[in-house]
Design a protein around this motif. Sequence first.
Motif, PDB file in Angstrom:
ATOM      1  N   ARG A 492      34.097  36.733  47.233  1.00 43.26           N
ATOM      2  CA  ARG A 492      33.669  36.559  45.837  1.00 43.26           C
ATOM      3  C   ARG A 492      33.055  37.846  45.304  1.00 43.26           C
ATOM      4  NH1 ARG A 492      31.614  31.454  47.460  1.00 43.26           N
ATOM      5  NH2 ARG A 492      29.461  32.216  47.315  1.00 43.26           N
ATOM      6  N   THR A 493      32.250  38.501  46.131  1.00 43.62           N
ATOM      7  CA  THR A 493      31.598  39.742  45.700  1.00 43.62           C
ATOM      8  C   THR A 493      32.615  40.864  45.534  1.00 43.62           C
ATOM      9  OG1 THR A 493      29.625  39.061  46.923  1.00 43.62           O
ATOM     10  CG2 THR A 493      29.729  41.341  46.205  1.00 43.62           C
ATOM     11  N   GLU A 494      33.550  40.957  46.474  1.00 41.03           N
ATOM     12  CA  GLU A 494      34.585  41.984  46.354  1.00 41.03           C
ATOM     13  C   GLU A 494      35.393  41.787  45.077  1.00 41.03           C
ATOM     14  OE1 GLU A 494      36.873  41.912  49.954  1.00 41.03           O
ATOM     15  OE2 GLU A 494      35.091  42.095  51.213  1.00 41.03           O
ATOM     16  N   ARG A 495      35.702  40.528  44.775  1.00 40.31           N
ATOM     17  CA  ARG A 495      36.457  40.230  43.551  1.00 40.31           C
ATOM     18  C   ARG A 495      35.666  40.663  42.322  1.00 40.31           C
ATOM     19  NH1 ARG A 495      40.683  36.705  42.743  1.00 40.31           N
ATOM     20  NH2 ARG A 495      41.055  36.076  40.596  1.00 40.31           N
ATOM     21  N   GLU A 496      34.376  40.354  42.323  1.00 37.51           N
ATOM     22  CA  GLU A 496      33.540  40.694  41.170  1.00 37.51           C
ATOM     23  C   GLU A 496      33.433  42.203  41.003  1.00 37.51           C
ATOM     24  OE1 GLU A 496      31.421  38.425  38.149  1.00 37.51           O
ATOM     25  OE2 GLU A 496      33.005  38.087  39.622  1.00 37.51           O
ATOM     26  N   LEU A 497      33.323  42.923  42.112  1.00 45.44           N
ATOM     27  CA  LEU A 497      33.226  44.386  42.037  1.00 45.44           C
ATOM     28  C   LEU A 497      34.519  44.994  41.498  1.00 45.44           C
ATOM     29  CD1 LEU A 497      31.694  46.972  42.492  1.00 45.44           C
ATOM     30  CD2 LEU A 497      32.372  46.919  44.905  1.00 45.44           C
ATOM     31  N   LEU A 498      35.657  44.474  41.925  1.00 45.65           N
ATOM     32  CA  LEU A 498      36.931  44.979  41.407  1.00 45.65           C
ATOM     33  C   LEU A 498      37.064  44.681  39.916  1.00 45.65           C
ATOM     34  CD1 LEU A 498      39.339  44.050  44.340  1.00 45.65           C
ATOM     35  CD2 LEU A 498      38.643  46.349  43.640  1.00 45.65           C
ATOM     36  N   LYS A 499      36.604  43.518  39.472  1.00 51.13           N
ATOM     37  CA  LYS A 499      36.637  43.195  38.040  1.00 51.13           C
ATOM     38  C   LYS A 499      35.785  44.194  37.254  1.00 51.13           C
ATOM     39  CE  LYS A 499      35.766  38.759  37.456  1.00 51.13           C
ATOM     40  NZ  LYS A 499      35.281  37.408  37.853  1.00 51.13           N
ATOM     41  N   LEU A 500      34.625  44.552  37.806  1.00 54.60           N
ATOM     42  CA  LEU A 500      33.780  45.561  37.152  1.00 54.60           C
ATOM     43  C   LEU A 500      34.490  46.915  37.090  1.00 54.60           C
ATOM     44  CD1 LEU A 500      30.396  44.593  38.807  1.00 54.60           C
ATOM     45  CD2 LEU A 500      30.793  44.676  36.332  1.00 54.60           C
ATOM     46  N   ALA A 501      35.136  47.286  38.198  1.00 52.75           N
ATOM     47  CA  ALA A 501      35.819  48.584  38.241  1.00 52.75           C
ATOM     48  C   ALA A 501      36.962  48.654  37.236  1.00 52.75           C
ATOM     49  CB  ALA A 501      36.336  48.850  39.652  1.00 52.75           C
ATOM     50  N   LEU A 502      37.605  47.505  36.953  1.00 52.57           N
ATOM     51  CA  LEU A 502      38.729  47.481  36.017  1.00 52.57           C
ATOM     52  C   LEU A 502      38.275  47.270  34.580  1.00 52.57           C
ATOM     53  CD1 LEU A 502      41.177  45.310  38.151  1.00 52.57           C
ATOM     54  CD2 LEU A 502      41.473  47.735  37.596  1.00 52.57           C
ATOM     55  N   GLN A 503      37.304  46.381  34.388  1.00 52.81           N
ATOM     56  CA  GLN A 503      36.905  46.018  33.024  1.00 52.81           C
ATOM     57  C   GLN A 503      35.756  46.852  32.482  1.00 52.81           C
ATOM     58  OE1 GLN A 503      36.498  41.768  32.273  1.00 52.81           O
ATOM     59  NE2 GLN A 503      37.690  41.275  34.089  1.00 52.81           N
ATOM     60  N   LYS A 504      34.799  47.207  33.344  1.00 50.68           N
ATOM     61  CA  LYS A 504      33.616  47.955  32.903  1.00 50.68           C
ATOM     62  C   LYS A 504      33.335  49.093  33.881  1.00 50.68           C
ATOM     63  CE  LYS A 504      31.515  44.001  30.537  1.00 50.68           C
ATOM     64  NZ  LYS A 504      31.574  44.592  29.180  1.00 50.68           N
ATOM     65  N   PRO A 505      34.264  50.037  33.975  1.00 54.29           N
ATOM     66  CA  PRO A 505      34.120  51.102  34.977  1.00 54.29           C
ATOM     67  C   PRO A 505      32.855  51.940  34.803  1.00 54.29           C
ATOM     68  CG  PRO A 505      35.876  51.608  33.410  1.00 54.29           C
ATOM     69  CD  PRO A 505      35.498  50.186  33.181  1.00 54.29           C
ATOM     70  N   ALA A 506      32.322  52.006  33.592  1.00 55.32           N
ATOM     71  CA  ALA A 506      31.113  52.808  33.369  1.00 55.32           C
ATOM     72  C   ALA A 506      29.923  52.267  34.151  1.00 55.32           C
ATOM     73  CB  ALA A 506      30.779  52.841  31.872  1.00 55.32           C
ATOM     74  N   LEU A 507      29.940  50.955  34.451  1.00 53.83           N
ATOM     75  CA  LEU A 507      28.806  50.351  35.160  1.00 53.83           C
ATOM     76  C   LEU A 507      28.825  50.635  36.655  1.00 53.83           C
ATOM     77  CD1 LEU A 507      28.513  46.827  33.451  1.00 53.83           C
ATOM     78  CD2 LEU A 507      27.149  48.886  33.024  1.00 53.83           C
ATOM     79  N   VAL A 508      29.982  51.004  37.208  1.00 57.82           N
ATOM     80  CA  VAL A 508      30.071  51.203  38.662  1.00 57.82           C
ATOM     81  C   VAL A 508      30.437  52.630  39.050  1.00 57.82           C
ATOM     82  CG1 VAL A 508      30.582  48.795  39.155  1.00 57.82           C
ATOM     83  CG2 VAL A 508      32.463  50.368  38.683  1.00 57.82           C
TER      84      VAL A 508
END
Length: 643
Positions: A492-508
């Motif tokens: 679940r965490t890996e999925r959420e991190l990938l979503k951040l990297a794709l949708q909100k890359p500035a945050l990660v």
Amino acid sequence: MAGRINDDDVKAVRDAVPIDSVVSEYLQLRNAGGGNLKGLCPFHDEKSPSFQVSPGKGLFHCFGCQEGGDTIAFVMKIDHLSFSETVERLAAKAGITLRYEEGGYNPSHQRGERIRLIEAHQAAAEFYVHQLESPEAEIGRKFLAERGFDQDAATHFRVGYSPAGWDHLTRYLRGKGFSDKELITSGLSQDGRRGPIDRFRGRLMWPISDTAGEIVGFGARKLRDDDNGPKYLNTPETPVYKKSQVLYGIDLAKKDIAKASRAVVVEGYTDVMACHLAGVTTAIATCGTAFGNDHIKILRRLLMDNGSARVIFTFDGDSAGQKAALRAFEDDQKFAAETYIAIAPDNMDPCDLRLAKGDDAVRDLVEPRTPLFEFALRQIVGRYDLETPAGRAAALDEAAAVVAKIKTSSVQREVAVQLAGLVGILDQEFVVHRVAQLARWARDKGGDGRGEGRGGRGPGPQDRRGGAPHQAVQAPTAPSGPALNLRSPAHRTERELLKLALQKPALVSPAFDAYGVDEFTAPPYAAVRQCIEEAGGAERGLGDNREYLVAVMDAAPNNTVRSLVTELAVEVFIGKTIDETYAGMQLVHVRLRAVDRRINDVQGSLARLGSNVAPEDLAAAQNEVWVLQQYAQSLRAKGADAL
């Protein structure tokens, strides 16, 4: 050979045409939250919308059938076009002139077959409209006038006239640069003894458009007694025209159908015209074929198939009309919408009714009154002598089998009670029991008892947050590892991190780009991480986010991984507040689990080797464990600041 379209022009087309405006030409979209839109998927049957569009990212994804991609991918899939054909169509919509890498631009050779056929139909429509003004077409203008249609009406519906000669249109289109092969393939011309001749001659012409508004065929009405052909002659099946997949008037009616959640199905071209001119702008008609499954799919996507949707059929009251109504009822269960039937006084169709009694009568006709199931059952029951026990029993047997097909048990019971009244059986529970028994037999014989459209669905967004385990999405190039299971906190965490990297890359960024592929334990997620890395990393998304997402999709090794990319790029986040703190938590959790796994791996290796390990190797391993333990302790204490 067609030249390759310039990459910059492809990007310009992708950026210029909003994905939501393209998708909404085919289905109704509603707010899904988080800046996304949702609708019923056009690529598989479903009752609840699992198809999502992200206008900000220029992507779509269906959480049911896993189709996904950008605007170009959507049009390619839904209209069965090649990449170049799709780019050319969207470029024309956006007013962009394309450049080709090889050999310049030659419209007659470099435009795809479908686009060439569409262009031929558009040119033919313009030719026919112009011909309606000719002296020869007086008979056509008289036909329209006698049915209450003036010049403005003809113009609005682009009604035209095909000259009675052998090859007027054929010669005209040849002059426009179309080849004989294209004219034959389009169905506008047919083989004659001395070459191609016009298919339609001396007839009134109605252009038939697809949902996107492109002309794909024609309906032609006989005007003269010496015309030995059928009363109505339609375009034959071609690469762009499938009569079971088109509805006349859908291009004009689709917005009002979606807005009003209502559609009126009539039988002919003039009936559609009469309804629209009378203010019933949701009217459409089939084109020389019975209303069937593909037509239902078109309407369901526009209606969104919710509880307030209405479909009203206007059939003649004669035997043919009754048969059409019964056929429609057979398909009724494929709608969530309520279906009704409207039959005008004296069996008049909407066109005749408008002539005889005016626009108000047409509007009144299509107000829902008689449910289709009630009409269908009355037609069945009416064939039997209900004054005799044998007649009532026979009527019940036939009608009960129809009612048993109703999948919603509460509705099935309600209709069964009404059937008891129609047949004249006082014991309502006997009829209800009989219908339920037939329904069980049908399920046991071969059905699965589930509602239409559910069989092919995978889990929706809500399922992927910890419900039933997600089926593994195997990626051949991904590292080996456990199957994808969203009951696993790690996944679940890996999925959420990938979503951040794709949708909100500035945050990660830039921390995410330092994460190795092996830090993602689920092979599908490792494959997506690899795609991001090959596309230039999440830091590339700080610029043009759409270009970044396209690059990630292009890096995917196969359609399975590409589908997962679009899924993660449009799926909503689990958290309510998506900020740097939330992003830091995901980064820390993924890294911490990777560190803990490495500690366990090293310690496990030492335990297995026991006293057989060399002293220098033992010292190096113990030092690595100590460093990792200190790092893990720092991550737990400081969070993202320790990355």
